[in-house]
Design an enzyme around this catalytic site. Structure first.
Site, PDB file in Angstrom:
ATOM      1  CG  ASP A 257      -1.996   1.125   1.355  1.00 13.98           C
ATOM      2  OD1 ASP A 257      -1.718   1.950   0.413  1.00 13.98           O
ATOM      3  OD2 ASP A 257      -2.962   0.986   2.116  1.00 13.98           O
TER       4      ASP A 257
ATOM      5  CB  THR B 280      -1.147   6.560  -1.941  1.00 13.34           C
ATOM      6  OG1 THR B 280      -1.905   5.278  -1.750  1.00 13.34           O
ATOM      7  CG2 THR B 280      -1.160   7.579  -0.971  1.00 13.34           C
ATOM      8  CB  THR B 281       1.043   3.908  -5.895  1.00 12.00           C
ATOM      9  OG1 THR B 281       0.780   3.170  -4.691  1.00 12.00           O
ATOM     10  CG2 THR B 281       2.424   3.580  -6.568  1.00 12.00           C
TER      11      THR B 281
ATOM     12  CG  ASP C 125      -6.900   1.587   1.586  1.00 15.25           C
ATOM     13  OD1 ASP C 125      -7.309   2.325   2.427  1.00 15.25           O
ATOM     14  OD2 ASP C 125      -5.849   1.088   1.531  1.00 15.25           O
TER      15      ASP C 125
END
Lengths: 541, 531
Positions: B59, B92-93, B393
């Protein structure tokens, strides 16, 4: 019904954890495994019994501590007691390869290596071994001995210890951090789980760094406790190291503001607080370290200053840790009158017991105790109420063999240590109401407690003649410690308020940045002023 | 000479091209770190701390929190992407990748003399267009199992082992569907996530009821109750430090004793009320009675309750008060006056499970549970932590879908379509801003590129295939990670959240533009800029 009235301990901040580590080490070295009769001090009050997954019984502090990322050193986050070495556990199989990023293993210092050895081989720690930890101690886990429950350690990921870009040094940062999920859910839940285990929870003991944002965090926590666990006592100990590496004026003004905000909030929500520090004004850049007789500590080492604070704490919490003592609530009822929640702490370590208690007290000059709170000296102070604890004077050392037994002088007829000390305090300060507690067991100051004693102190804490210095370290010392509700505490609050009010708001950009409004700040200072006014005798009925 | 050096000769500064170079290097640095864990085929990262703490994760959000980022630009980007996670729970990535790529593409033009301001203008035009594209390709979904599982599976697969992801995705969807009601906003807190360090990950399941992490504190209390009335309350049944015992309200010791006794009686009366109610409702039947209290219950009171065969739990989570009434019915009581049988909830089965020093109480077989518990199991702490992050998530992804009412095709499909549309837009834009649009269009392709790379395919090869396929069919096509061929994501159920993509477009553009427009970095008073 179990007689133990449990206390949950909370520690906020790196210096607080230094104090806490010493404090738990002192507690653990006080354990007596051989004796058959129950100990004087009821350890069940602070510790809890548990069981690991493998069925081993554990005895761990009922503790939650908070620190920043990067402050644990060689201590694993789960405390290392409940989870065996990870490396041996089978890893789940993943379809893809796993990138392993391995940091270099921390090297154990001599003390930790011996401790690990004890665990492995069952060989007890060498009793007389002296560790030169002064240079090696960087974080508190470098000298930590007590094993913690996996719930105990809480690490703040948002800020990093010693980071330049994101310092955790403004009070409102702490209050803001409390509102994150980590604290509002997880941390609060950990408190609840400790509370759920207790049959007869009497209160909380909160040690907090007052000079940085941890003060804010601790204040929010205290506010929560007062709200959720109403009717339970909350004894707060704001602490400060008192020696700072950065010589910046703006840092000092910020520290003053932090301490002011912290003490004001704690005055509202705690049930009693005792600010402690080894220097007279611990928020000042060039605070003067206090001088203690027969103690040679280095004021710039947190390892040293925290040990003295921990010893003070060990003494003054005695009333609610003794098996036949009072509760926290009683201690507070005794000390807190007319809203004077802040009390001064004091210490006499080592208590130079010469011959017997009676003769020592008879020849005593000057104040019996040395103040351990900012600005509060014991000399020439108006003390209304005090609670004094004495450790390490057994009944056999009460008076000399030739003391008359049936004299009219009550000092000679006293049969208990607390009785004798109470009588002494009554005579020396007749207008102070004194509560006295005694434990025959001395305070344990063997390693990893720093060897801060002068060579005149013998291994068991008595004074040696000048020409026979002690080279083998000190293991136990008799001590005195006290909590005092006194006029000087009011003076300290006033001067703190004055210094804080003196600084212009624009010189405190960190507070605004972290989301504190100017009006709120001014109102807090106003309330601090009101709090300080409680200490004015003119208003007393 | 910068003005700051007049004020502080020790200040360090970097200007214009140099400042930009610093920012771009930082952005690409953090991009390189995060690159390998995008998508279901990304690698796991195992972090072992100096003290032996283990963290296994894929994550981006977790990684960014764990990494020690010293560079200010990199930490700015990291904060932007963790903010993305706080808001939407995913992406996020992607945020880190897109910001890095935008700067890289812009750098090509800027080094040829284009002013960063013009690039930023182009970026803004492209951003508006991308949002339009995003709006045009979204797919409406209904709130039912098929509609929601696609998106939750996609979100979980990027974070967990595929087998586990499939299972947990079902768990998450079922959890949400049980607490969903059409007109009220979804409150994710009504899904409790409970962890048990026990067995393996694949034993994790959904419990249609509540699991609490504490048990009855009296040895004589029943460990299992069937057909039970549930009393949820927030009333202290604990004899505490009282106000009267402390002050000056009594004259003699006897008087004090009397006051203390009165205090004790007060608590006893409360317990008696509960017992009376129990007797009333359980008379003549075999039903059980369970008290769940948010406040404490002392040993005396526990004893009294145990004698009546009542199971009593103390110090329940504050949030469980609400959850319990939603799961079992009834009303959480704040006082025992006027307590009626209607206020009680019902559960078919209440039982205790002990694991070492931890006790768990299961409240199950509720009639119409509107609050449920996801019970995670795992052999060790770090796998539980990883699962917890993933479940969180997954739930967020489902909630986003319900809130948006739509999803967008995943597997890089959006980026391919946007690239195509932006190239068309480029033709219509006049002036040099055109180049900004082009840079933006190129930058978006980083997502399918990295997906392909992580799956072991040739990047150029895959991109060309995708672009051709998109141009030929006119459909949004994505990359099939098992074959490396183009596919229609909607057919294989690969979906992303609309809000996540929208957020990425917005925040990445703003941050990349800001970083481009920086023409001076200065640092005074602290150690070094190179660090």
């Amino acid at each position: 019904m179990a007689a133990s009235k449990e206390v949950i301990s909370l520690q906020f901040g790196h210096f607080s954890n230094f104090v806490g580590t010493h404090w738990w080490n002192i507690q653990e070295s006080g354990f007596d495994y051989s004796s058959t009769s129950p100990s004087e001090i009821n350890h069940d009050i602070l510790f809890r019994e548990g069981e690991t997954r493998l069925g081993q019984t554990t005895f761990t502090p009922r503790l939650l501590l908070v620190d920043l990322k990067g402050s644990l050193g060689s201590l694993p986050e789960h405390g290392g007691l409940y989870e065996a070495d990870h490396e041996e556990q089978p890893e789940p199989v993943w379809v893809n390869q796993v990138d392993v990023q391995r940091k270099e293993k921390f090297k154990n210092n001599e003390f930790l290596a011996d401790l690990a050895n004890e665990e492995k081989t069952g060989q007890p720690l060498p009793v007389d071994k002296q560790y030169k930890l002064d240079e090696y101690v960087d974080v508190w886990s470098d000298f930590h001995r007590t094993r913690y429950h996996p719930r105990s350690i809480n690490i703040i990921k948002e800020y990093e210890r010693g980071s330049e870009t994101s310092a955790f040094d403004a009070f409102p940062q702490g209050t803001a951090l409390w509102k994150t999920d980590f604290f509002e859910d997880n941390f609060v839940d950990s408190i609840r789980r400790y509370a759920e285990e207790c049959d007869n929870l009497q209160g909380f003991q909160v040690i907090a760094d007052a000079i940085n944002a941890f003060g804010g965090l601790a204040c929010s926590a205290t506010q929560f406790l007062a709200d959720e666990y109403s009717n339970k006592s909350i004894f707060c100990i704001p602490v400060g190291h008192g020696s700072y590496a950065e010589r910046l004026a703006c840092k000092e003004t910020l520290r003053i503001a932090n301490v002011a905000l912290c003490l004001q909030t704690l005055a509202t929500h705690s049930s009693m607080m005792a600010p402690m520090s080894t220097s007279r004004g611990f928020w000042q850049q060039d605070a003067v370290p206090r001088l203690l007789a027969n103690v040679e500590y280095r004021a710039h080492l947190p390892y040293h200053t925290s040990s003295l604070i921990a010893a003070t704490l060990d003494g003054c919490t005695l009333p609610y840790r003794l098996r036949n003592g009072q509760g926290m609530a009683d201690l507070e009822n005794n000390l807190v009158l007319s809203g004077r929640k802040a009390v001064a702490a004091s210490l006499n370590l080592p208590f130079p017991l010469e011959g017997n208690l009676l003769s020592t007290l008879e020849e005593w000059e000057g104040p019996l105790l040395q103040g351990m709170s900012a600005c509060c000296d014991q000399e020439n102070d108006r003390v209304w109420v005090q609670s004094v604890s004495i450790r390490g004077v057994p009944v056999t050392k009460l008076k000399g063999p030739n003391a008359p037994n049936n004299s009219s002088n009550p000092a000679f007829t006293a049969t208990r240590v607390d009785e004798m000390l109470r009588y002494f305090l009554q005579c020396t300060s007749p207008e102070t109401k004194s509560h006295v507690f005694a434990a025959a067991l001395p305070c344990q100051v063997g390693a990893p407690f720093p060897n801060i004693f002068s060579p005149r102190v013998s291994p068991s804490g008595s004074l040696l003649p000048d020409d026979q210095p002690n080279t083998s370290g000190v293991r136990t010392v008799p001590m005195l410690a006290g909590l005092h509700s006194s006029r000087s505490m009011g003076a300290m609050l006033e001067s703190l308020q004055g210094q804080a009010a003196h600084t212009h708001w624009r010189n405190l950009p960190q507070l605004a940045e972290a989301g504190l409004e100017r009006d709120d700040y001014n109102e807090s200072l106003e309330q601090l002023m009101q709090f300080a006014e409680c200490y004015n005798e003119e208003f007393e009925v | 000479m910068a003005a700051i050096s007049l004020l502080n000769p020790k200040a360090e500064f970097a200007r214009a091209a140099q400042a930009l170079a610093i920012n771009i290097t930082a952005a690409r640095g953090i991009q390189d770190v995060m690159k390998t864990n995008l998508g279901p085929k990304g690698t796991m990262k195992m972090l072992v701390s100096g003290a032996g703490d283990i963290k296994i994760t894929k994550d981006g959000n977790v990684l960014l929190h764990e990494m020690q980022i010293m560079n200010p630009t990199a930490s700015l980007i990291a904060r932007a992407s963790t903010a993305q996670d706080d808001m939407t729970g995913d992406g996020t990535t992607s945020t880190v990748l897109v910001i890095g790529e935008l700067l890289k593409q812009a750098d090509v033009f800027i080094s040829e003399g284009l002013h960063p301001r013009i690039v930023a203008e182009g970026f803004d035009l492209a951003r508006k267009k991308s949002l339009e594209v995003l709006d045009s390709i979204k797919i409406k979904v209904d709130v039912n199992k098929e509609g929601l599982s696609g998106v939750s599976r996609t979100a979980l697969k990027t974070k967990l082992h595929p087998k586990l992801a499939d299972q947990l995705s079902d768990v998450c969807v079922d959890a949400i569907l049980s607490i969903y009601s059409k007109d009220t906003p979804l409150d994710l807190h009504m899904v409790e996530i409970m962890e048990m360090q026990h067995k393996t990950e694949l034993d994790s399941k959904l419990v249609k009821g509540i699991v609490m992490d504490h048990g009855a504190r009296h040895p004589d209390m029943p460990k299992k109750v069937t057909d039970a009335f549930i009393l949820t309350c927030n009333v202290s049944m604990e004899y505490e430090k009282s106000e009267v015992a402390s002050g000056f309200f009594y004259k003699s010791a006897e008087e004090r004793e009397k006051l203390l006794k009165a205090e004790r009686d007060f608590i006893e009366k409360r317990v008696q009320k509960v017992i009376e109610l129990k007797r009333a409702v359980c008379a003549g039947n075999n039903k059980g009675f369970v008290v769940i209290n948010q406040k404490g219950i002392d040993p005396f009171s526990l004893d009294a309750l145990a004698k009546e065969g009542i199971m009593a739990l103390r110090r329940a989570k504050r949030r469980n008060m609400e959850r319990l009434t939603l799961a079992c019915g009834g009303i959480a009581m704040n006082s025992f006056d006027d307590m009626l049988p209607e206020h009680l909830g019902y559960a078919g089965l209440v039982y205790e499970h002990v694991l070492g020093e931890d006790k768990f109480t299961f409240v199950e077989e509720c009639k119409n549970p509107q609050s449920v518990t996801i019970l995670m199991k795992g052999p060790n702490k770090h796998s539980l932590v990883q699962m917890k992050d993933a479940i969180r998530d997954g739930l967020r992804a489902i909630k986003n879908t319900i809130d948006d009412g739509c999803v967008v095709p995943g597997a890089g499909a959006f980026e391919i379509v946007a690239n195509k549309e932006l190239m068309a837009l480029k033709q219509t834009v006049s002036g040099k801003a055109k180049l900004g649009v082009q840079a933006y269009a190129e930058a978006l392709l980083i997502i399918p590129k990295v997906l392909a790379q992580n799956a072991g395919f040739d990047t150029q090869d895959s991109i060309v295939k995708l672009l051709e396929e998109a141009a030929n069919t006119g459909l949004p096509v994505g990359l099939d990670l098992s074959t490396g061929e183009a596919m229609v994501p909607a057919d294989s159920g690969v979906f992303d959240n609309f809000i996540v993509k929208k957020q990425i477009i917005n925040s990445c553009t703003v941050i990349a533009s800001n970083l481009l427009l920086v023409d001076e970095i200065m640092r005074a008073g602290m150690s070094s800029l190179k660090g």
